[in-house]
Motif scaffolding. Sequence first.
Motif, PDB file in Angstrom:
ATOM      1  N   PHE A 132       0.845  -1.203   0.000  1.00  0.00           N
ATOM      2  CA  PHE A 132       0.000   0.000   0.000  1.00  0.00           C
ATOM      3  C   PHE A 132       0.875   1.245   0.000  1.00  0.00           C
ATOM      4  CE2 PHE A 132      -2.729  -3.125   2.264  1.00  0.00           C
ATOM      5  CZ  PHE A 132      -3.705  -3.221   1.279  1.00  0.00           C
ATOM      6  N   HIS A 133       0.613   2.153  -0.936  1.00  0.00           N
ATOM      7  CA  HIS A 133       1.395   3.394  -0.926  1.00  0.00           C
ATOM      8  C   HIS A 133       0.638   4.518  -0.217  1.00  0.00           C
ATOM      9  CE1 HIS A 133      -0.726   3.510  -4.922  1.00  0.00           C
ATOM     10  NE2 HIS A 133      -1.114   4.651  -4.418  1.00  0.00           N
ATOM     11  N   GLU A 134      -0.610   4.274   0.128  1.00  0.00           N
ATOM     12  CA  GLU A 134      -1.363   5.307   0.839  1.00  0.00           C
ATOM     13  C   GLU A 134      -2.430   4.637   1.690  1.00  0.00           C
ATOM     14  OE1 GLU A 134      -0.974   8.759   0.263  1.00  0.00           O
ATOM     15  OE2 GLU A 134      -2.535   9.340   1.690  1.00  0.00           O
ATOM     16  N   VAL A 135      -2.581   5.110   2.935  1.00  0.00           N
ATOM     17  CA  VAL A 135      -3.655   4.608   3.786  1.00  0.00           C
ATOM     18  C   VAL A 135      -4.502   5.812   4.195  1.00  0.00           C
ATOM     19  CG1 VAL A 135      -4.256   3.431   5.929  1.00  0.00           C
ATOM     20  CG2 VAL A 135      -2.270   2.677   4.611  1.00  0.00           C
ATOM     21  N   ASP A 136      -5.760   5.753   3.854  1.00  0.00           N
ATOM     22  CA  ASP A 136      -6.663   6.896   3.996  1.00  0.00           C
ATOM     23  C   ASP A 136      -7.888   6.433   4.793  1.00  0.00           C
ATOM     24  OD1 ASP A 136      -8.540   8.864   3.588  1.00  0.00           O
ATOM     25  OD2 ASP A 136      -8.555   8.719   1.400  1.00  0.00           O
ATOM     26  N   ILE A 137      -8.098   7.040   5.972  1.00  0.00           N
ATOM     27  CA  ILE A 137      -9.166   6.562   6.856  1.00  0.00           C
ATOM     28  C   ILE A 137     -10.301   7.574   6.959  1.00  0.00           C
ATOM     29  CG2 ILE A 137      -9.687   5.657   9.153  1.00  0.00           C
ATOM     30  CD1 ILE A 137      -6.839   5.067   9.582  1.00  0.00           C
ATOM     31  N   ASP A 157       0.927   9.062  13.757  1.00  0.00           N
ATOM     32  CA  ASP A 157       0.260  10.319  13.415  1.00  0.00           C
ATOM     33  C   ASP A 157       0.426  10.741  11.965  1.00  0.00           C
ATOM     34  OD1 ASP A 157      -0.724  10.854  15.917  1.00  0.00           O
ATOM     35  OD2 ASP A 157       1.164  11.671  16.613  1.00  0.00           O
ATOM     36  N   LEU A 158       1.664  10.660  11.485  1.00  0.00           N
ATOM     37  CA  LEU A 158       1.940  11.300  10.201  1.00  0.00           C
ATOM     38  C   LEU A 158       1.837  10.354   9.010  1.00  0.00           C
ATOM     39  CD1 LEU A 158       5.051  13.352  11.368  1.00  0.00           C
ATOM     40  CD2 LEU A 158       2.681  14.085  11.256  1.00  0.00           C
ATOM     41  N   ALA A 159       1.555   9.104   9.252  1.00  0.00           N
ATOM     42  CA  ALA A 159       1.629   8.147   8.144  1.00  0.00           C
ATOM     43  C   ALA A 159       0.290   7.894   7.459  1.00  0.00           C
ATOM     44  CB  ALA A 159       2.202   6.827   8.640  1.00  0.00           C
ATOM     45  N   VAL A 160      -0.808   8.293   8.075  1.00  0.00           N
ATOM     46  CA  VAL A 160      -2.104   8.040   7.456  1.00  0.00           C
ATOM     47  C   VAL A 160      -2.934   9.318   7.405  1.00  0.00           C
ATOM     48  CG1 VAL A 160      -2.342   5.597   8.014  1.00  0.00           C
ATOM     49  CG2 VAL A 160      -2.991   7.290   9.692  1.00  0.00           C
ATOM     50  N   ARG A 161      -3.791   9.394   6.419  1.00  0.00           N
ATOM     51  CA  ARG A 161      -4.687  10.544   6.286  1.00  0.00           C
ATOM     52  C   ARG A 161      -6.002  10.187   6.974  1.00  0.00           C
ATOM     53  NH1 ARG A 161      -8.901  11.802   2.068  1.00  0.00           N
ATOM     54  NH2 ARG A 161      -8.840  14.039   1.701  1.00  0.00           N
ATOM     55  N   THR A 162      -6.538  11.095   7.776  1.00  0.00           N
ATOM     56  CA  THR A 162      -7.826  10.841   8.424  1.00  0.00           C
ATOM     57  C   THR A 162      -8.768  12.001   8.164  1.00  0.00           C
ATOM     58  OG1 THR A 162      -6.609   9.764  10.196  1.00  0.00           O
ATOM     59  CG2 THR A 162      -8.915  10.151  10.586  1.00  0.00           C
ATOM     60  N   ARG A 163      -9.986  11.696   7.748  1.00  0.00           N
ATOM     61  CA  ARG A 163     -11.017  12.721   7.539  1.00  0.00           C
ATOM     62  C   ARG A 163     -12.309  12.206   8.138  1.00  0.00           C
ATOM     63  NH1 ARG A 163      -7.283  15.077   6.507  1.00  0.00           N
ATOM     64  NH2 ARG A 163      -6.610  16.234   4.692  1.00  0.00           N
ATOM     65  N   SER A 164     -12.859  12.947   9.097  1.00  0.00           N
ATOM     66  CA  SER A 164     -14.077  12.477   9.766  1.00  0.00           C
ATOM     67  C   SER A 164     -15.334  13.075   9.157  1.00  0.00           C
ATOM     68  CB  SER A 164     -14.033  12.865  11.240  1.00  0.00           C
ATOM     69  OG  SER A 164     -12.836  12.414  11.819  1.00  0.00           O
ATOM     70  N   HIS A 165     -16.342  12.254   8.995  1.00  0.00           N
ATOM     71  CA  HIS A 165     -17.639  12.717   8.509  1.00  0.00           C
ATOM     72  C   HIS A 165     -18.729  12.025   9.321  1.00  0.00           C
ATOM     73  CE1 HIS A 165     -16.119  14.688   4.823  1.00  0.00           C
ATOM     74  NE2 HIS A 165     -15.183  13.763   4.893  1.00  0.00           N
ATOM     75  N   ALA A 166     -19.836  12.732   9.582  1.00  0.00           N
ATOM     76  CA  ALA A 166     -20.932  12.137  10.349  1.00  0.00           C
ATOM     77  C   ALA A 166     -21.352  10.840   9.673  1.00  0.00           C
ATOM     78  CB  ALA A 166     -22.108  13.104  10.426  1.00  0.00           C
ATOM     79  N   GLY A 167     -21.438   9.767  10.443  1.00  0.00           N
ATOM     80  CA  GLY A 167     -21.873   8.481   9.918  1.00  0.00           C
ATOM     81  C   GLY A 167     -20.872   7.841   8.969  1.00  0.00           C
ATOM     82  N   ALA A 168     -19.631   8.319   8.960  1.00  0.00           N
ATOM     83  CA  ALA A 168     -18.571   7.835   8.054  1.00  0.00           C
ATOM     84  C   ALA A 168     -18.969   8.030   6.585  1.00  0.00           C
ATOM     85  CB  ALA A 168     -18.221   6.367   8.324  1.00  0.00           C
ATOM     86  N   LEU A 169     -19.903   8.940   6.344  1.00  0.00           N
ATOM     87  CA  LEU A 169     -20.350   9.189   4.969  1.00  0.00           C
ATOM     88  C   LEU A 169     -19.432  10.225   4.334  1.00  0.00           C
ATOM     89  CD1 LEU A 169     -24.186   9.230   5.666  1.00  0.00           C
ATOM     90  CD2 LEU A 169     -22.792   7.387   4.719  1.00  0.00           C
ATOM     91  N   PHE A 170     -18.260   9.762   3.954  1.00  0.00           N
ATOM     92  CA  PHE A 170     -17.264  10.677   3.404  1.00  0.00           C
ATOM     93  C   PHE A 170     -17.682  11.154   2.016  1.00  0.00           C
ATOM     94  CE2 PHE A 170     -15.988   6.305   2.573  1.00  0.00           C
ATOM     95  CZ  PHE A 170     -15.700   6.309   1.215  1.00  0.00           C
ATOM     96  N   HIS A 370     -10.488  21.586   8.949  1.00  0.00           N
ATOM     97  CA  HIS A 370      -9.481  20.548   8.740  1.00  0.00           C
ATOM     98  C   HIS A 370      -9.158  19.821  10.035  1.00  0.00           C
ATOM     99  CE1 HIS A 370      -8.013  22.798   4.908  1.00  0.00           C
ATOM    100  NE2 HIS A 370      -9.037  22.014   4.671  1.00  0.00           N
ATOM    101  N   GLU A 371      -8.820  18.558   9.892  1.00  0.00           N
ATOM    102  CA  GLU A 371      -8.478  17.708  11.030  1.00  0.00           C
ATOM    103  C   GLU A 371      -7.408  18.328  11.935  1.00  0.00           C
ATOM    104  OE1 GLU A 371     -10.428  16.158   9.318  1.00  0.00           O
ATOM    105  OE2 GLU A 371     -11.040  14.543  10.647  1.00  0.00           O
ATOM    106  N   VAL A 372      -7.536  18.066  13.232  1.00  0.00           N
ATOM    107  CA  VAL A 372      -6.509  18.488  14.185  1.00  0.00           C
ATOM    108  C   VAL A 372      -5.910  17.208  14.748  1.00  0.00           C
ATOM    109  CG1 VAL A 372      -6.041  19.787  16.301  1.00  0.00           C
ATOM    110  CG2 VAL A 372      -7.850  20.548  14.764  1.00  0.00           C
ATOM    111  N   GLU A 373      -4.748  16.802  14.221  1.00  0.00           N
ATOM    112  CA  GLU A 373      -4.240  15.483  14.588  1.00  0.00           C
ATOM    113  C   GLU A 373      -3.780  15.391  16.039  1.00  0.00           C
ATOM    114  OE1 GLU A 373      -2.519  17.214  11.870  1.00  0.00           O
ATOM    115  OE2 GLU A 373      -0.448  16.505  11.928  1.00  0.00           O
ATOM    116  N   GLU A 374      -3.653  16.567  16.693  1.00  0.00           N
ATOM    117  CA  GLU A 374      -3.220  16.548  18.086  1.00  0.00           C
ATOM    118  C   GLU A 374      -4.347  16.125  19.033  1.00  0.00           C
ATOM    119  OE1 GLU A 374      -2.938  19.000  16.004  1.00  0.00           O
ATOM    120  OE2 GLU A 374      -0.863  19.651  15.871  1.00  0.00           O
TER     121      GLU A 374
END
Length: 478
Positions: A132-137, A157-170, A370-374
């Motif tokens: 896998f060259h990219e992991v996107d959650i 923290d820095l190796a995967v992209r995370t984007r949250s949406h209500a109900g995981a409905l990205f 935008h996500e706040v990874e902290e």
Amino acid sequence: MDAEAPPEQPERLLQPGHPLADRAANETLHGFEQAFRQRFERLVPVLKELHATQHALSFPERARELIAESLGFAAPAALLDDAWINGLDTRALYLHGIFELFEQVVNGYWAGRDDLVSEAERATAYFLDCDFHEVDISPCSDGRLLGLRRFILRLPDLAVRTRSHAGALFDVEEDVRYWTRRELLRFREGQPTTADVPSRYLKIAVYHFSSRDPAHEGCMAHGSNERDAADAALRQLRSFRQAIENTFCCGASVDTLLIGVDTDTDAIKLHVPDGETRMSLYRYVDTAVLYRQTRELPEQEASLRVYQALQQAIAQQGWGRGKGEPHEGMLRLITRLLLNNLSQLDYVARYHDGRYADGGHRERLILVGHEVEEMQVRNFAYFAHLETLEEGGPGLDVGVEKIFRKLNTERGLPIPVVVHYRYDRHVPGSRERVEKRCRRIRRVILERYRELVDQGLLGCHMVIRDKQSGSQLERLAA
Ligand SMILES: [Zn+2]
């Protein structure tokens, strides 16, 4: 039987001491969680004390001292100086306090963590090893999933992209655009692999449910119905893959993975893809079961059982039947995720008595933009990833109307909303554009919830920063 009563609780779900748990990592994480929680826990007692002493003559001076000493920030002078006129505005002070503490934890997060980059490099190498060259959650915005990456799945923290949406409905279109950018990077810069390497892009969707009170404490966006939540996330993954296959021919495709999280214990249901990378709601490994089955085994035997559990899921017949086993890289990655989660279950067993005391919502603030990874401690913030309010509005409504109404506004406590966007300092004009956007989003939010704002029951704070990880927040004056 009373329909409202939560189901009976067994004494203790998980016992600590699993042979495969990473105890050193658990101790580090516990230190982090404690420090994070303690910082926020001081706010309300200080406000109560201020409220009780506001009629003293020397109140403003004493208040300033107490706030600086106990909480480490300065309160707006007018709030304290004018307390004698109409009484202390505790709502305003509460909002101010939450925003200040938020900035403290975010800005302090990177101090002394020089290991993050090397940790991410190791993880990226590991993902590549799994093809896998990219992991996107894409998890649900629910605050109880805030610890997903750091705690539940143990991904750097820095190796995967995370984007949250209500109900995981990205947002499928937005994620196709992101996928395109990543592919372009491979073509132009060979990052992280050149385009001729047959590595894949992995998209993970994460839904959630509650084992303790399934009918009430599941996903708000899906009426607390686990099946609906899982089904919706799976459909979204299929749409994403379909979108890429239809838009870009020549064998363009992505791998997908569906994970369900029990927000009471952090146990996961990992839906195992088959040989054609397809998943079923009925074919999964449940780590809560796996944990109990392996806790008292010697280490090697426990490892073997993890492998066997996966094989059993793959060979499953009936409704969950799939076509063959997933490719080797996927198999390696999901094995790793199962093991990582067993460590988390040991963590929950050790430090949270096997199940979180706060099964329901306990978020302190809403994060928009935008996500706040902290912010990776469970139940601290409700995350509404938002590019435009037309698209992100309904997700924000779930936070304000459904979650925070009960948590805050019905008690007269205001809802703190932080608008956070990143700019690119290498792009001319980017900062100005992002600042404008931040202000626009704030205006629209204040408009959308005007009734609450007028009563002092919703406050909006603006911060922006450079997109590079570890950059400090820059506060924008309203
Ligand atoms: Zn949810």
